[in-house]
Design an enzyme around this catalytic site. Structure first.
Site, PDB file in Angstrom:
ATOM      1  N   GLU A  52       0.859  -1.175   0.000  1.00  0.00           N
ATOM      2  CA  GLU A  52       0.000   0.000   0.000  1.00  0.00           C
ATOM      3  C   GLU A  52       0.899   1.229   0.000  1.00  0.00           C
ATOM      4  O   GLU A  52       1.820   1.329   0.810  1.00  0.00           O
ATOM      5  CB  GLU A  52      -0.892   0.032   1.242  1.00  0.00           C
ATOM      6  CG  GLU A  52      -1.976  -1.032   1.263  1.00  0.00           C
ATOM      7  CD  GLU A  52      -2.801  -0.972   2.538  1.00  0.00           C
ATOM      8  OE1 GLU A  52      -2.603  -0.029   3.335  1.00  0.00           O
ATOM      9  OE2 GLU A  52      -3.623  -1.868   2.757  1.00  0.00           O
ATOM     10  N   ASP A  63      -5.359   8.845  10.158  1.00  0.00           N
ATOM     11  CA  ASP A  63      -4.010   8.375  10.444  1.00  0.00           C
ATOM     12  C   ASP A  63      -3.496   8.904  11.771  1.00  0.00           C
ATOM     13  O   ASP A  63      -3.806  10.024  12.180  1.00  0.00           O
ATOM     14  CB  ASP A  63      -3.057   8.799   9.319  1.00  0.00           C
ATOM     15  CG  ASP A  63      -3.403   8.128   8.007  1.00  0.00           C
ATOM     16  OD1 ASP A  63      -3.560   6.904   8.021  1.00  0.00           O
ATOM     17  OD2 ASP A  63      -3.521   8.831   6.987  1.00  0.00           O
TER      18      ASP A  63
END
EC number: 4.2.1.20
Length: 280
Positions: A52, A63
């Site tokens: 990824e 995140d």
């Protein structure tokens, strides 16, 4: 989708081997383009089965601190979505098989232009997309156009995705399902293995797609434990922290930056590859 992708082929191959996939995350352009490309090219040899690549964004709301910091380093170094696609193209020149998934947020893609982005991503060798801020209700924006062009669109399921919501989440998902093993942002808590197993059993009653588990997996031991239940194990924050550990005080990559990532991924791969053997 009717045409098999690199992601489909890789999961089928690993299923035949009787083990889970190691999916590693890295942020494109962290800390600079050349070092990031070198890290990317090193991952398959270190044991990553899929990769990824984070598309840097100024407001990565899902995140945690480690990946937020990596995104800021990349943006400071001049990384753009166009450069990220160039990285994939360079990677593909030496590796035609390892699946590549771009992960991030819709804003940079929207600004780039959906049609042009998909055209350029396919030409570069991108296999799948994870766009965390596009819910199923917005599938016409990017998901449906991507699927119609043979690009997997991977959706996230979480501990709060109940049986009523799950069919909508899975409706246009392809490639694999990304199960977020903890509530909250990336890299901040360790997964509860008992809860993860129960959730995977429940999701499998709704889909035949492989399920990869991420958020909170940092060590080879954790990766091995997850690999005993899941079809894939995603490691992100630990990888970008390995990049950070190889930087000097001014944030410049040193001779040990790529080696630090490679060593970590090798240990994670050993854990994942040993999991099925010990469980057999």
């Amino acid at each position: 989708m009717t045409t098999a992708t690199r992601i489909d082929a890789r999961f089928e191959a690993l299923k035949a081997e009787g083990r889970a996939a190691l999916v590693t995350f890295m942020t494109a352009g962290d800390p600079d383009y050349d070092t990031s490309l070198e890290v990317l090219k090193s991952l398959p040899g270190a044991g990553a089965d899929m990769i990824e690549i984070g598309m840097p964004f100024t407001d990565p709301m899902a995140d945690g601190p480690a990946i937020q910091a990596s995104s800021q380093r990349a943006l400071k170094g001049g990384q753009t979505l166009r450069k990220t696609l160039r990285m994939v193209r360079s990677f593909r020149e030496g590796d035609p098989d390892t699946p590549i998934v771009l992960m991030g947020y819709y804003n940079p893609i929207y600004i780039y232009g959906v049609d042009r982005f998909l055209e350029d991503a396919i030409a570069a060798g991108v296999d799948g997309l994870i766009v965390v801020d596009l819910p199923p209700e917005e599938d016409q924006e990017l998901c449906i156009p991507a699927l119609s062009r043979g690009v997997n669109f991977i959706r996230l399921a979480t501990p709060t995705t109940d049986d009523k919501r799950l069919p909508a989440v899975l409706a246009n998902t392809s490639g694999f399902v990304y199960y977020v093993s903890v509530l909250g942002i990336t890299g901040t808590r360790a997964p509860d293995l008992t809860a993860v197993k129960a959730s995977l059993d429940r999701i499998r009653r709704h889909t035949h797609l492989p399920i990869a588990v991420g958020f909170g997996v940092k060590t080879p031991e954790q990766a091995a434990a997850i690999a005993a239940y899941a079809d894939g194990v995603v490691v992100g924050s630990a990888v970008v922290e390995a990049v950070r550990s190889g930087l000097d005080e001014s944030g410049v990559a040193g001779p040990g930056t790529v080696a630090a990532v490679r060593d970590l991924v090798s240990k994670l791969a050993e854990g994942v590859r040993g999991a099925r053997v010990s469980a057999a």
